[in-house]
Design a protein around this motif. Structure first.
Motif, PDB file in Angstrom:
ATOM      1  N   PRO A 277       0.840  -1.206   0.000  1.00 37.61           N
ATOM      2  CA  PRO A 277       0.000   0.000   0.000  1.00 37.61           C
ATOM      3  C   PRO A 277       0.873   1.254   0.000  1.00 37.61           C
ATOM      4  O   PRO A 277       1.980   1.257   0.539  1.00 37.61           O
ATOM      5  CB  PRO A 277      -0.782  -0.116   1.318  1.00 37.61           C
ATOM      6  CG  PRO A 277      -0.723  -1.568   1.679  1.00 37.61           C
ATOM      7  CD  PRO A 277       0.596  -2.060   1.172  1.00 37.61           C
ATOM      8  N   ARG A 278       0.374   2.322  -0.623  1.00 36.64           N
ATOM      9  CA  ARG A 278       1.053   3.612  -0.647  1.00 36.64           C
ATOM     10  C   ARG A 278       0.142   4.608   0.053  1.00 36.64           C
ATOM     11  O   ARG A 278      -0.859   5.062  -0.516  1.00 36.64           O
ATOM     12  CB  ARG A 278       1.382   4.014  -2.083  1.00 36.64           C
ATOM     13  CG  ARG A 278       2.345   3.014  -2.733  1.00 36.64           C
ATOM     14  CD  ARG A 278       2.577   3.286  -4.214  1.00 36.64           C
ATOM     15  NE  ARG A 278       3.474   2.276  -4.775  1.00 36.64           N
ATOM     16  CZ  ARG A 278       3.878   2.257  -6.044  1.00 36.64           C
ATOM     17  NH1 ARG A 278       3.460   3.203  -6.881  1.00 36.64           N
ATOM     18  NH2 ARG A 278       4.691   1.300  -6.484  1.00 36.64           N
ATOM     19  N   ILE A 279       0.474   4.920   1.291  1.00 37.27           N
ATOM     20  CA  ILE A 279      -0.417   5.672   2.168  1.00 37.27           C
ATOM     21  C   ILE A 279       0.144   7.076   2.390  1.00 37.27           C
ATOM     22  O   ILE A 279       1.244   7.219   2.929  1.00 37.27           O
ATOM     23  CB  ILE A 279      -0.565   4.957   3.528  1.00 37.27           C
ATOM     24  CG1 ILE A 279      -0.998   3.498   3.326  1.00 37.27           C
ATOM     25  CG2 ILE A 279      -1.558   5.693   4.417  1.00 37.27           C
ATOM     26  CD1 ILE A 279      -0.922   2.654   4.596  1.00 37.27           C
ATOM     27  N   PRO A 280      -0.576   8.131   1.986  1.00 39.04           N
ATOM     28  CA  PRO A 280      -0.102   9.491   2.269  1.00 39.04           C
ATOM     29  C   PRO A 280       0.052   9.718   3.772  1.00 39.04           C
ATOM     30  O   PRO A 280      -0.738   9.194   4.578  1.00 39.04           O
ATOM     31  CB  PRO A 280      -1.201  10.376   1.681  1.00 39.04           C
ATOM     32  CG  PRO A 280      -1.860   9.523   0.635  1.00 39.04           C
ATOM     33  CD  PRO A 280      -1.802   8.124   1.179  1.00 39.04           C
ATOM     34  N   TYR A 281       1.044  10.497   4.136  1.00 44.33           N
ATOM     35  CA  TYR A 281       1.328  10.787   5.541  1.00 44.33           C
ATOM     36  C   TYR A 281       0.089  11.287   6.274  1.00 44.33           C
ATOM     37  O   TYR A 281      -0.219  10.823   7.389  1.00 44.33           O
ATOM     38  CB  TYR A 281       2.449  11.820   5.622  1.00 44.33           C
ATOM     39  CG  TYR A 281       2.697  12.379   7.003  1.00 44.33           C
ATOM     40  CD1 TYR A 281       3.508  11.706   7.910  1.00 44.33           C
ATOM     41  CD2 TYR A 281       2.120  13.584   7.393  1.00 44.33           C
ATOM     42  CE1 TYR A 281       3.735  12.221   9.188  1.00 44.33           C
ATOM     43  CE2 TYR A 281       2.334  14.107   8.660  1.00 44.33           C
ATOM     44  CZ  TYR A 281       3.140  13.421   9.552  1.00 44.33           C
ATOM     45  OH  TYR A 281       3.356  13.939  10.814  1.00 44.33           O
ATOM     46  N   ALA A 282      -0.644  12.226   5.672  1.00 43.41           N
ATOM     47  CA  ALA A 282      -1.825  12.780   6.339  1.00 43.41           C
ATOM     48  C   ALA A 282      -2.860  11.699   6.611  1.00 43.41           C
ATOM     49  O   ALA A 282      -3.491  11.679   7.679  1.00 43.41           O
ATOM     50  CB  ALA A 282      -2.432  13.898   5.488  1.00 43.41           C
ATOM     51  N   GLU A 283      -3.031  10.775   5.670  1.00 39.18           N
ATOM     52  CA  GLU A 283      -3.979   9.684   5.863  1.00 39.18           C
ATOM     53  C   GLU A 283      -3.501   8.733   6.961  1.00 39.18           C
ATOM     54  O   GLU A 283      -4.300   8.259   7.786  1.00 39.18           O
ATOM     55  CB  GLU A 283      -4.151   8.912   4.551  1.00 39.18           C
ATOM     56  CG  GLU A 283      -5.117   7.746   4.635  1.00 39.18           C
ATOM     57  CD  GLU A 283      -5.207   6.956   3.340  1.00 39.18           C
ATOM     58  OE1 GLU A 283      -5.489   5.736   3.408  1.00 39.18           O
ATOM     59  OE2 GLU A 283      -4.979   7.551   2.268  1.00 39.18           O
ATOM     60  N   ALA A 284      -2.204   8.464   6.997  1.00 41.24           N
ATOM     61  CA  ALA A 284      -1.659   7.582   8.034  1.00 41.24           C
ATOM     62  C   ALA A 284      -1.879   8.174   9.422  1.00 41.24           C
ATOM     63  O   ALA A 284      -2.260   7.464  10.366  1.00 41.24           O
ATOM     64  CB  ALA A 284      -0.176   7.336   7.788  1.00 41.24           C
ATOM     65  N   MET A 285      -1.635   9.477   9.555  1.00 39.82           N
ATOM     66  CA  MET A 285      -1.802  10.116  10.860  1.00 39.82           C
ATOM     67  C   MET A 285      -3.272  10.130  11.282  1.00 39.82           C
ATOM     68  O   MET A 285      -3.584  10.043  12.476  1.00 39.82           O
ATOM     69  CB  MET A 285      -1.244  11.540  10.820  1.00 39.82           C
ATOM     70  CG  MET A 285       0.269  11.597  10.622  1.00 39.82           C
ATOM     71  SD  MET A 285       1.206  10.612  11.833  1.00 39.82           S
ATOM     72  CE  MET A 285       0.820  11.485  13.348  1.00 39.82           C
ATOM     73  N   LEU A 286      -4.184  10.243  10.320  1.00 37.45           N
ATOM     74  CA  LEU A 286      -5.606  10.230  10.649  1.00 37.45           C
ATOM     75  C   LEU A 286      -6.085   8.823  10.987  1.00 37.45           C
ATOM     76  O   LEU A 286      -6.680   8.595  12.047  1.00 37.45           O
ATOM     77  CB  LEU A 286      -6.420  10.785   9.472  1.00 37.45           C
ATOM     78  CG  LEU A 286      -7.958  10.676   9.618  1.00 37.45           C
ATOM     79  CD1 LEU A 286      -8.434  11.462  10.827  1.00 37.45           C
ATOM     80  CD2 LEU A 286      -8.640  11.170   8.349  1.00 37.45           C
ATOM     81  N   LYS A 287      -5.811   7.850  10.122  1.00 38.48           N
ATOM     82  CA  LYS A 287      -6.368   6.509  10.290  1.00 38.48           C
ATOM     83  C   LYS A 287      -5.656   5.673  11.347  1.00 38.48           C
ATOM     84  O   LYS A 287      -6.256   4.803  11.977  1.00 38.48           O
ATOM     85  CB  LYS A 287      -6.318   5.755   8.956  1.00 38.48           C
ATOM     86  CG  LYS A 287      -7.305   6.259   7.919  1.00 38.48           C
ATOM     87  CD  LYS A 287      -7.268   5.360   6.695  1.00 38.48           C
ATOM     88  CE  LYS A 287      -8.338   5.748   5.685  1.00 38.48           C
ATOM     89  NZ  LYS A 287      -8.318   4.844   4.503  1.00 38.48           N
ATOM     90  N   TYR A 288      -4.352   5.934  11.523  1.00 39.21           N
ATOM     91  CA  TYR A 288      -3.563   5.080  12.413  1.00 39.21           C
ATOM     92  C   TYR A 288      -2.888   5.853  13.546  1.00 39.21           C
ATOM     93  O   TYR A 288      -2.310   5.239  14.447  1.00 39.21           O
ATOM     94  CB  TYR A 288      -2.503   4.321  11.611  1.00 39.21           C
ATOM     95  CG  TYR A 288      -3.058   3.649  10.379  1.00 39.21           C
ATOM     96  CD1 TYR A 288      -3.906   2.549  10.491  1.00 39.21           C
ATOM     97  CD2 TYR A 288      -2.753   4.119   9.106  1.00 39.21           C
ATOM     98  CE1 TYR A 288      -4.431   1.935   9.359  1.00 39.21           C
ATOM     99  CE2 TYR A 288      -3.278   3.518   7.973  1.00 39.21           C
ATOM    100  CZ  TYR A 288      -4.119   2.427   8.104  1.00 39.21           C
ATOM    101  OH  TYR A 288      -4.644   1.823   6.991  1.00 39.21           O
ATOM    102  N   GLY A 289      -2.906   7.182  13.475  1.00 33.93           N
ATOM    103  CA  GLY A 289      -2.267   7.993  14.515  1.00 33.93           C
ATOM    104  C   GLY A 289      -0.768   7.818  14.545  1.00 33.93           C
ATOM    105  O   GLY A 289      -0.122   8.068  15.550  1.00 33.93           O
ATOM    106  N   SER A 290      -0.174   7.395  13.425  1.00 31.83           N
ATOM    107  CA  SER A 290       1.255   7.111  13.387  1.00 31.83           C
ATOM    108  C   SER A 290       1.732   7.143  11.946  1.00 31.83           C
ATOM    109  O   SER A 290       0.981   6.785  11.020  1.00 31.83           O
ATOM    110  CB  SER A 290       1.536   5.732  13.986  1.00 31.83           C
ATOM    111  OG  SER A 290       2.878   5.344  13.778  1.00 31.83           O
ATOM    112  N   ASP A 291       2.992   7.556  11.735  1.00 28.62           N
ATOM    113  CA  ASP A 291       3.573   7.476  10.392  1.00 28.62           C
ATOM    114  C   ASP A 291       4.315   6.158  10.185  1.00 28.62           C
ATOM    115  O   ASP A 291       4.991   5.967   9.180  1.00 28.62           O
ATOM    116  CB  ASP A 291       4.487   8.670  10.115  1.00 28.62           C
ATOM    117  CG  ASP A 291       5.636   8.777  11.095  1.00 28.62           C
ATOM    118  OD1 ASP A 291       5.750   7.915  11.992  1.00 28.62           O
ATOM    119  OD2 ASP A 291       6.436   9.723  10.981  1.00 28.62           O
ATOM    120  N   LYS A 292       4.195   5.249  11.141  1.00 34.12           N
ATOM    121  CA  LYS A 292       4.724   3.892  10.972  1.00 34.12           C
ATOM    122  C   LYS A 292       3.680   2.898  11.489  1.00 34.12           C
ATOM    123  O   LYS A 292       3.914   2.159  12.448  1.00 34.12           O
ATOM    124  CB  LYS A 292       6.074   3.716  11.674  1.00 34.12           C
ATOM    125  CG  LYS A 292       6.187   4.295  13.061  1.00 34.12           C
ATOM    126  CD  LYS A 292       7.600   4.079  13.601  1.00 34.12           C
ATOM    127  CE  LYS A 292       7.758   4.649  15.003  1.00 34.12           C
ATOM    128  NZ  LYS A 292       7.686   6.131  15.003  1.00 34.12           N
TER     129      LYS A 292
END
Length: 595
Positions: A277-292
């Motif tokens: 998957p290629r997940i934009p940083y903003a989406e990662a922070m929203l959906k997972y609360g983390s950039d990893k």
């Protein structure tokens, strides 16, 4: 016959019964069965059982030796009886009757046991690391590491990369951590730096026309240790490519990374190449609360701020009115959980330094808890319907400033996933996190600063730097993550001198600062630099994940302790006065703390 061995301790089998052999190794275990002594003899390759009875001249010597003594045994290979065969050992069908023994090195009483896998204090393990490395799990981890590194090299060579070694003594560079400085004897008062990464050198290799570079590079950073980062030094798969887009970097490296994981995952599922998957940083922070994010965890964070702009729950309405947000984390099928589960999660959040973690319970469609009571059952039903939650699902709430709410929600997502046993521990989920912000606002310094790598190309290039709010500019930067760990980081580089100068001007550095701090690379860009990009993958973290270790010390030969001390070699240490004079240095002791 060879002076020390005719066979290793893993080679003998039923086919060797009747042969006279010579084996050498360490006395792993010793068992006395009343006149018959059994020795597990261990070398790098495995274990062979040695037997000595009253008819063996070796018995008297073996009885006096301590475990971990190094011995050479001359003996006869005999078949074990059917009831004594050890199916767990490759040599489990035979034993060697000892006719003669040579003591190569007698061991003193051990400061820690080698046989067995029992826990032992870390300071002892590190001080006597040569003993620790004899233990089965750690020894196997390090051998797996060598195989992983060899596998990486083979895959990189097959992908058309050439291996180069870049300098270790270099100039200081802002890679985000403190440098280790090395004083120059020939240039008084001046210092080299150990490279935090080969960043500038690998870019210069592209300018020099080499096209595809890699190395397994040692990197040095003077930073505090933690479980997934060692103090002092670490190793990374460093690589760079010319005339590439970021998509081409991903397409090139996915087969390498997926292939390495598949080769050493021991059958555990791995995200296939071409499907990361290629997940934009903003989406990662929203959906997972983390950039990893750990994608094995099925829980998804949602923003429900709009539901609390007007609400009977005054606290959330006040937060939203003040510009804050409300994020929620589902807790599926918690109808059988007691109120204590939800209260414990709230207490967990407080122990983590947050004000708390709100919650709503639901059982058979009935809502419970203060938030639901004040917000109202109809509004809660609307919220649940929007989120696709069921009549027996709970819900946790994180509210506050966007950055704080994201951080709490991300930590809570992990904790809830673990508490509810939702995380599949037996797979490797890999993904790219892309479109990182180029800049961030430093609250302490009250200024804009680089958020990631200062040498990256901003999206929109010079035009964006001149005409867009810096905090809205994304970069061609990306991370590769796996199971909650960042295992690689990379970018398309800023290869244009005028764009480079403008990027640094925004954080307060002038053109002359750039020329002084990054003179080699800036000068090189004046003479024709190709578009280029690459990444660096953490070898230590990859090995840690693949062997299932919880700490990088379990996959590293001679690590330091949590205080950045090498207990085995006694480093750091005070230099001799003559050394200091030769280096034109004087030690200034730190001021003593008031006691």
């Amino acid at each position: 016959m060879h002076l020390y061995r005719s066979h290793t301790c893993a080679q003998l089998s039923a086919a060797n019964v009747g042969e006279s052999v010579r084996v050498s190794g360490w006395m792993h275990r010793k068992r006395d069965h009343g006149g018959v002594l059994f020795i597990d003899l261990r070398d790098h390759y495995g274990i062979t059982q040695i037997v000595a009875d009253e008819d063996s001249p070796a018995l008297a010597v073996l009885e006096k030796l301590r475990p971990e003594s190094v011995i050479t045994i001359d003996g006869d290979v005999k078949a074990r009886t059917s009831d004594t065969v050890n199916a767990d050992l490759p040599t489990g069908e035979i034993e060697v009757f000892a006719r003669a023994i040579t003591v190569q090195s007698a061991a003193e009483e051990l400061p820690m046991p080698v046989a067995g896998e029992q826990e032992y204090p870390e300071d002892i393990r590190l001080k006597y690391r040569f003993l620790d490395l004899r233990r089965e799990t750690l020894h196997a981890n390090l051998m797996t590491r060598t195989k992983i590194v060899a596998d990486i090299r083979q895959r990189m060579n097959a992908a058309g990369f050439n291996e180069f070694s870049t300098p270790i003594l270099t100039a200081s560079s802002p890679e985000g951590a403190r440098d280790f400085l090395v004083p120059s004897r020939l240039h008084a008062g001046q210092f080299y730096a150990l490279p935090q990464a080969p960043q500038q050198y690998k870019q210069l290799l592209m300018v020099a026309g080499f096209d595809r570079y890699f190395q397994i590079a040692p990197c040095f950073r003077d930073e505090d240790p933690r479980a997934d980062r060692l103090p002092g030094e670490f190793y990374q798969l460093d690589l760079e490519m010319s005339f590439v887009t970021q998509e081409e970097v991903w397409d090139t490296m996915e087969p390498v990374m997926a292939g390495v994981f598949e080769a050493f995952a021991e059958g555990k599922p791995v995200t296939p190449s071409g499907q990361f998957p290629r997940i934009p940083y903003a989406e990662a922070m929203l959906k997972y609360g983390s950039d990893k994010p750990d994608l094995r965890n099925p829980l998804i964070i949602s923003d429900v701020t709009s539901h609390f702009e007007q609400s009977g729950f005054g606290l959330f309405e006040k937060i939203v009115g003040g510009g804050g947000v409300v994020r929620v984390i589902p807790a599926p099928n918690t109808h059988e959980k007691s109120r204590k589960f939800f209260d414990d999660m709230n207490n967990w959040a407080r122990k983590e330094g947050y004000a708390g973690l709100g919650y709503v319970t639901r059982k058979g469609g009935e809502f419970g808890g203060p938030i639901a009571k004040n917000h109202g059952p109809e509004r809660m039903a609307e919220l649940y319907a929007e989120l696709g939650l069921g009549e027996n699902d709970g819900l946790f709430f994180a509210a506050g400033k966007a950055s704080d709410a994201a951080k709490l929600a991300g930590a809570a997502r992990i904790e809830i996933g673990e508490q509810l046993e939702l995380i599949d521990e037996d797979r490797f989920d890999l993904a790219w996190i892309i479109d990182f912000p180029f800049y961030e606002y430093d609250e302490d310094a009250k200024k804009v600063d680089f958020s990631h790598n200062p040498f990256s190309m901003p999206q929109g290039e010079l035009e964006a730097l001149e005409n867009t709010d810096p905090l809205e500019i994304n970069a061609y930067q990306y991370d590769l993550v796996c199971n909650g760990y960042e295992i690689a980081s990379g970018a398309i580089r800023n290869h244009k001198p005028e764009t480079m100068v403008k990027a640094f001007e925004i954080v307060g550095l002038s053109k002359s600062d750039v020329e002084r701090e990054f003179g080699g690379m800036y000068r090189a860009f004046q003479y024709g630099a190709p578009p280029h990009g690459g990444m660096a993958a953490g070898v230590d973290r990859i090995v840690m994940l693949l062997v299932g270790a919880k700490n990088l010390r379990e996959v590293t030969l001679f690590p330091m302790n949590q205080k950045a001390e090498d207990l085995l070699m006694g480093a750091p240490s005070r230099p001799e006065s003559a050394q200091l004079r030769e280096l034109h240095l004087r030690v200034v002791e730190p001021p003593k703390k008031d006691g």
